[in-house]
Design an enzyme around this catalytic site. Structure first.
Site, mmCIF file in Angstrom:
data_model
loop_
_atom_site.group_PDB
_atom_site.id
_atom_site.type_symbol
_atom_site.label_atom_id
_atom_site.label_comp_id
_atom_site.label_asym_id
_atom_site.label_seq_id
_atom_site.Cartn_x
_atom_site.Cartn_y
_atom_site.Cartn_z
ATOM 1 N N SER A 1 -69.330 12.553 66.620
ATOM 2 C CA SER A 1 -70.449 13.239 65.897
ATOM 3 C C SER A 1 -69.915 14.506 65.325
ATOM 4 C CB SER A 1 -71.615 13.261 66.837
ATOM 5 O OG SER A 1 -72.424 14.429 66.260
ATOM 6 N N SER A 2 -70.346 14.914 64.078
ATOM 7 C CA SER A 2 -69.637 16.359 63.777
ATOM 8 C C SER A 2 -70.617 17.363 64.581
ATOM 9 C CB SER A 2 -69.980 16.557 62.288
ATOM 10 O OG SER A 2 -71.355 16.256 62.062
ATOM 11 N N ASP A 3 -71.310 17.145 65.155
ATOM 12 C CA ASP A 3 -72.262 18.114 66.350
ATOM 13 C C ASP A 3 -71.653 18.139 67.636
ATOM 14 O OD1 ASP A 3 -74.374 19.132 64.317
ATOM 15 O OD2 ASP A 3 -75.323 16.918 64.539
ATOM 16 N N HIS B 1 -79.496 15.708 69.849
ATOM 17 C CA HIS B 1 -79.806 16.373 68.883
ATOM 18 C C HIS B 1 -80.522 15.462 67.790
ATOM 19 C CE1 HIS B 1 -79.568 18.861 65.359
ATOM 20 N NE2 HIS B 1 -78.607 18.258 64.880
ATOM 21 N N HIS C 1 -83.141 15.387 63.881
ATOM 22 C CA HIS C 1 -83.930 16.281 62.931
ATOM 23 C C HIS C 1 -85.399 15.708 62.936
ATOM 24 C CE1 HIS C 1 -80.330 18.011 60.550
ATOM 25 N NE2 HIS C 1 -79.971 17.860 61.653
ATOM 26 N N ASP D 1 -96.556 20.214 81.075
ATOM 27 C CA ASP D 1 -95.982 19.225 81.842
ATOM 28 C C ASP D 1 -94.403 19.241 81.851
ATOM 29 O OD1 ASP D 1 -98.167 18.178 83.118
ATOM 30 O OD2 ASP D 1 -98.704 17.007 81.507
ATOM 31 N N HIS E 1 -82.530 24.986 61.270
ATOM 32 C CA HIS E 1 -81.988 23.599 61.644
ATOM 33 C C HIS E 1 -82.662 22.346 62.056
ATOM 34 C CE1 HIS E 1 -77.791 21.757 62.722
ATOM 35 N NE2 HIS E 1 -78.639 20.584 62.627
ATOM 36 N N TYR F 1 -96.585 14.186 91.183
ATOM 37 C CA TYR F 1 -96.717 13.245 90.385
ATOM 38 C C TYR F 1 -95.888 12.161 90.431
ATOM 39 C CZ TYR F 1 -97.315 11.457 85.492
ATOM 40 O OH TYR F 1 -97.609 10.516 84.184
#
Lengths: 233, 233, 233, 233
Positions: free
Chosen positions: B73-75, B94, B96, B119, B168, B225
């Site tokens: 991935s380019s990220d 990540h 969008h 929470d 972004h 919880y």
């Protein structure tokens, strides 16, 4: 003729449905055969779930119907104008997708508020001026194409593969029908996010250098996204 | 190597699709192997419906590719920076996703307007400053990681498992990929509700004691919880 | 009697569900038999997934139940009034679809902000005045029909196949139940886009000549949309 | 014990998922056995797609767990308080459904803007005051129930089967779990439409006589909706 292309055009039209970009028959995708310059487009008013590849209509480069029993999409003359002026495109899509259409109805350019937009559209997506009464009454669909072309003027159309027609809806294009559909999906998504960005209080576009970085990361000779595929349109 | 981890990372990526957080290939999930520190991440630009576990890419802790035929991935460089600085995390995501991205595009911190937020996120979810032209042009993906780290400074990252990158989109993390995905779902949901809360006229965050109650009810040594599971990250 | 019509009315009602226009039992479609003037309508309060054609209720032109074991939709008297005054219609639909209902709750006419609207509704879609206390307490469902009729006055109802009832929700009509459903889908879509158009800053309707062009392209003796089918209502 | 009731409670919980009212495990439905006063509620933190009827937890009227291997929903004490004070109810539901929660986060009563609202809720749906620091720190879930009860005071709870807890989310109730779920669906729908009604410029509730007409058409001794079923709670 163009049997393979007809199948591709049918698929492009059905993809518009799969991506929830059309209601009923409100949309159309076409593709241009690179050798002959013929344009294959869907017929007018045929429900998507009954549409077959052999119903696709073939037009010549001037828009004259040269094959098909059915009438072409009523927006066909607009497609013809776009193919004539935007020499490098191979596919055109028109939808009334809900978010992009809302911007078109507002008569506003769609600003580049983030990198999602910058990955596909190199700057704000323009909205045309309204058509005049004369343009509408004389040759409406051709005038729609003409006003798109006039909006671009000398601006590059390959790095801005879409437009909003004032009071109407978006048109997008690409190297083929599939890419034009892809851009129709993206314009809808960025129109939705831009709406919310404005309501949240921001009306400032991204910096030019961020726009450059993202657009050029995916497009052009220095693209570094994906698996070394040739850069898309 | 890391065959099991590759399957987990594939599943984490597919979960992003199932939760409607990604369009096309716009998202990525990675996971870190706790023993070797290796990072497994999805390849760049491969459609989700064709993606296979054996296509996952393995990077070492410095981000150097040590296995895989495809490019990561380019990220990926951003993920690497986050793993380096946030020692206790085991997964990064990540997307969008549309609502969180709208806040990022607005350049705003996401306030804690209710207990749903409290929470999972112990306070407002920060938005980074915009990157400078120099940062963007020199080493963009690394700079994205650096600005996230700088945004946190000495602040605890375990009780705030997400961030909005200015202009972004969101990044989230967790003890593994699955938890990072979980936080990506939650950030989207609270971004959506916070938008509407503001339109309805409220811009005041919940009281600190309500934030404490809800966050600490689910996290930390006094969590009550669920079924006595060990507290999550 | 009217076995075929009952099947059509059942399908029209189920189409409302398929188009996500109704929750639970909140909606009803009816159709008028052109020969007898009888009205076939769905029964009241029966879940859509259990509804059968033989449960449809038959009313005479005055609204008297002449067949069916179940009680008709509680909105039946409104349908009866619309059939009586709008001579050329053959189908009526009522929903509480979320966007059109929001405009009705706001007590506002729905402006024609674009060509999507103009393709079906020849001008702004009117919202009735609120009913008076007396009208509500005496014969509420009939008064609802009467206020719709009064809203139209001498205005043509064939080129404006829908209305918003103040504080309530939309009614639509057409040449049969299927077309009334179609208009219920469209009114919802244009209500959604008009909302967003206004938030984006525009409150000016499209020019009359654009309205003329689009409406008359699809309707009337010079229609040129679709495959030369007879013009719809 | 209560095997049948456990199945009903499981179904009520799954209905919350089917109606898209819950993400992950964020919601809970319970039902009270009319004879014993026992309360059956879902366990805490168990994913909905793995939940089984035999995992439901049984509490006595004071909230003491009398059956079940798992811990009850962390919101169980709130349910117990509601059952104790609202004598005629048989089911309680809590969700973080997105629109109703947005109103709760805004700390606002939900006005009756139309007949959809009036069909189920006889007036504005109240939002509680915020809890104090002391209430939150001492016995939070009980205090949540107490503030709901205090919000109602002497007001009738049967004609107002829901509430918004300030900064938190909605609770609804009904004669059984199924009806409480039904009201959870309706509160979400009217919250959504009320939001849009306000953005469209209206903040005036419907007239009292329209509220009377619609509420009393569906409820009470003169109800005329549906097939003569006994009036619901």
């Amino acid at each position: 003729m163009h049997e393979l292309l007809k199948k591709k055009v049918l698929e492009a039209n059905l993809d518009l449905v799969r991506h929830n970009l059309v209601l009923f028959t409100w949309g159309n995708a076409s593709e241009r055969d690179p050798e002959t310059g013929h344009i294959v487009i869907k017929p007018s008013g045929v429900p998507y779930d009954e549409m077959r590849a052999d119903q696709m209509v073939v037009l010549d480069a001037e828009g004259k119907q040269i094959e098909g029993d059915l009438r072409p999409s009523s927006d066909a003359p607009t497609h013809v104008v776009l193919y004539r002026h935007f020499k490098n495109i191979g596919g055109v899509v028109h939808t009334h997708s809900e978010w992009a259409t809302s911007w078109a109805q507002a008569g506003r350019n769609l600003p580049a508020y983030g990198t999602t937009h910058a990955d596909y559209f190199y700057g704000k997506i323009p909205c045309t001026r309204p058509l005049t009464q004369e343009e509408i009454e004389e040759d409406y669909e051709v005038a729609t194409g003409d006003v798109i072309v006039a909006t671009f003027g000398n601006r590059e159309y390959e790095s801005m593969p879409g437009v909003l027609v004032h009071g109407h809806a978006p048109f997008t294009w690409g190297k083929d029908g599939r890419e034009a559909v892809h851009h129709a999906v993206v314009i809808e998504e960025v129109a939705k996010m831009a709406f919310r960005t404005e309501v949240l209080g921001n009306r400032r576009s991204v910096d030019q250098y961020l726009l450059d970085k993202h657009y050029l990361r995916k497009h052009g000779k220095n693209a570094c996204y994906g698996q070394h595929k040739p850069p898309t349109l």
